[in-house]
Design a protein around this motif. Structure first.
Motif, PDB file in Angstrom:
ATOM      1  N   TYR A  15      -8.673  -1.156  -3.169  1.00  0.00           N
ATOM      2  CA  TYR A  15      -7.984  -0.289  -2.207  1.00  0.00           C
ATOM      3  C   TYR A  15      -8.242   1.179  -2.545  1.00  0.00           C
ATOM      4  O   TYR A  15      -8.570   1.991  -1.678  1.00  0.00           O
ATOM      5  CB  TYR A  15      -6.487  -0.600  -2.232  1.00  0.00           C
ATOM      6  CG  TYR A  15      -5.632   0.289  -1.373  1.00  0.00           C
ATOM      7  CD1 TYR A  15      -5.626   0.163   0.003  1.00  0.00           C
ATOM      8  CD2 TYR A  15      -4.812   1.254  -1.951  1.00  0.00           C
ATOM      9  CE1 TYR A  15      -4.828   0.979   0.793  1.00  0.00           C
ATOM     10  CE2 TYR A  15      -4.013   2.071  -1.175  1.00  0.00           C
ATOM     11  CZ  TYR A  15      -4.026   1.919   0.199  1.00  0.00           C
ATOM     12  OH  TYR A  15      -3.232   2.733   0.979  1.00  0.00           O
TER      13      TYR A  15
ATOM     14  N   TYR B   3      -9.702   0.737   3.423  1.00  0.00           N
ATOM     15  CA  TYR B   3      -9.826  -0.698   3.657  1.00  0.00           C
ATOM     16  C   TYR B   3      -8.467  -1.353   3.887  1.00  0.00           C
ATOM     17  O   TYR B   3      -7.507  -1.072   3.192  1.00  0.00           O
ATOM     18  CB  TYR B   3     -10.482  -1.390   2.468  1.00  0.00           C
ATOM     19  CG  TYR B   3     -11.971  -1.186   2.351  1.00  0.00           C
ATOM     20  CD1 TYR B   3     -12.682  -0.408   3.252  1.00  0.00           C
ATOM     21  CD2 TYR B   3     -12.679  -1.783   1.321  1.00  0.00           C
ATOM     22  CE1 TYR B   3     -14.042  -0.227   3.126  1.00  0.00           C
ATOM     23  CE2 TYR B   3     -14.034  -1.604   1.189  1.00  0.00           C
ATOM     24  CZ  TYR B   3     -14.710  -0.818   2.101  1.00  0.00           C
ATOM     25  OH  TYR B   3     -16.060  -0.648   1.962  1.00  0.00           O
ATOM     26  N   GLY B   4      -8.437  -2.250   4.859  1.00  0.00           N
ATOM     27  CA  GLY B   4      -7.263  -3.071   5.106  1.00  0.00           C
ATOM     28  C   GLY B   4      -7.459  -4.441   4.464  1.00  0.00           C
ATOM     29  O   GLY B   4      -8.401  -4.662   3.699  1.00  0.00           O
ATOM     30  N   SER B   5      -6.601  -5.375   4.803  1.00  0.00           N
ATOM     31  CA  SER B   5      -6.660  -6.689   4.164  1.00  0.00           C
ATOM     32  C   SER B   5      -7.953  -7.457   4.453  1.00  0.00           C
ATOM     33  O   SER B   5      -8.461  -8.132   3.553  1.00  0.00           O
ATOM     34  CB  SER B   5      -5.442  -7.524   4.552  1.00  0.00           C
ATOM     35  OG  SER B   5      -5.371  -7.708   5.942  1.00  0.00           O
TER      36      SER B   5
ATOM     37  N   ALA C   5      -2.807  -9.516   2.666  1.00  0.00           N
ATOM     38  CA  ALA C   5      -1.948  -8.714   3.542  1.00  0.00           C
ATOM     39  C   ALA C   5      -0.502  -8.702   3.037  1.00  0.00           C
ATOM     40  O   ALA C   5       0.165  -7.663   3.050  1.00  0.00           O
ATOM     41  CB  ALA C   5      -2.009  -9.248   4.962  1.00  0.00           C
TER      42      ALA C   5
ATOM     43  N   SER D  19       1.488  -5.447   1.636  1.00  0.00           N
ATOM     44  CA  SER D  19       2.751  -5.064   2.252  1.00  0.00           C
ATOM     45  C   SER D  19       3.843  -4.900   1.202  1.00  0.00           C
ATOM     46  O   SER D  19       4.626  -3.941   1.252  1.00  0.00           O
ATOM     47  CB  SER D  19       3.158  -6.115   3.279  1.00  0.00           C
ATOM     48  OG  SER D  19       4.408  -5.823   3.825  1.00  0.00           O
TER      49      SER D  19
ATOM     50  N   ARG E 154      -1.074   0.749   2.588  1.00  0.00           N
ATOM     51  CA  ARG E 154      -1.436   0.751   4.005  1.00  0.00           C
ATOM     52  C   ARG E 154      -2.771   1.464   4.162  1.00  0.00           C
ATOM     53  O   ARG E 154      -3.017   2.483   3.525  1.00  0.00           O
ATOM     54  CB  ARG E 154      -0.384   1.470   4.829  1.00  0.00           C
ATOM     55  CG  ARG E 154       0.953   0.748   4.841  1.00  0.00           C
ATOM     56  CD  ARG E 154       1.885   1.442   5.778  1.00  0.00           C
ATOM     57  NE  ARG E 154       1.274   1.565   7.087  1.00  0.00           N
ATOM     58  CZ  ARG E 154       1.746   1.015   8.193  1.00  0.00           C
ATOM     59  NH1 ARG E 154       2.836   0.322   8.139  1.00  0.00           N
ATOM     60  NH2 ARG E 154       1.145   1.181   9.328  1.00  0.00           N
ATOM     61  N   CYS E 155      -3.609   0.926   5.039  1.00  0.00           N
ATOM     62  CA  CYS E 155      -4.911   1.556   5.236  1.00  0.00           C
ATOM     63  C   CYS E 155      -4.772   2.756   6.178  1.00  0.00           C
ATOM     64  O   CYS E 155      -3.869   2.823   7.005  1.00  0.00           O
ATOM     65  CB  CYS E 155      -5.918   0.560   5.801  1.00  0.00           C
ATOM     66  SG  CYS E 155      -5.516  -0.067   7.430  1.00  0.00           S
TER      67      CYS E 155
ATOM     68  N   THR F  41      -6.155   4.808   9.222  1.00  0.00           N
ATOM     69  CA  THR F  41      -6.959   4.577  10.406  1.00  0.00           C
ATOM     70  C   THR F  41      -7.876   5.767  10.626  1.00  0.00           C
ATOM     71  O   THR F  41      -7.416   6.897  10.728  1.00  0.00           O
ATOM     72  CB  THR F  41      -6.069   4.373  11.650  1.00  0.00           C
ATOM     73  OG1 THR F  41      -5.140   3.330  11.381  1.00  0.00           O
ATOM     74  CG2 THR F  41      -6.895   4.023  12.859  1.00  0.00           C
TER      75      THR F  41
END
Length: 66
Positions: free
Chosen positions: A5, A12-14, A34, A38, A43-44, A46
């Motif tokens: 991360y 990057y997200g999950s 995820a 959480s 949190r990624c 955007t």
């Protein structure tokens, strides 16, 4: 997971983190990643793609010249 991360500069997200962990040989589901993200408050960010709001075409430049 936190290292991946942070290496991605928090972008990057999950799904991507799951993919990167898979490349390292760590098998884990996306839902697990995820959930852990959480719980840890990761949190990624955007990133928006560039969207032109005004366009100047070659045609308008051509008209202005002549």
């Amino acid at each position: 997971m936190r290292n991946e991360y942070l290496k991605s500069r928090k972008i990057y997200g999950s799904p991507k983190i799951t993919q990167e962990l898979g490349k390292q040989g760590i098998r884990v589901s996306q839902k697990t990643v995820a959930r852990i993200m959480s719980e840890e408050g990761l949190r990624c960010i955007t990133v928006r793609k560039f969207k032109a709001t005004r366009t100047v075409t070659i045609l308008t430049t051509y008209i202005l010249i002549y």
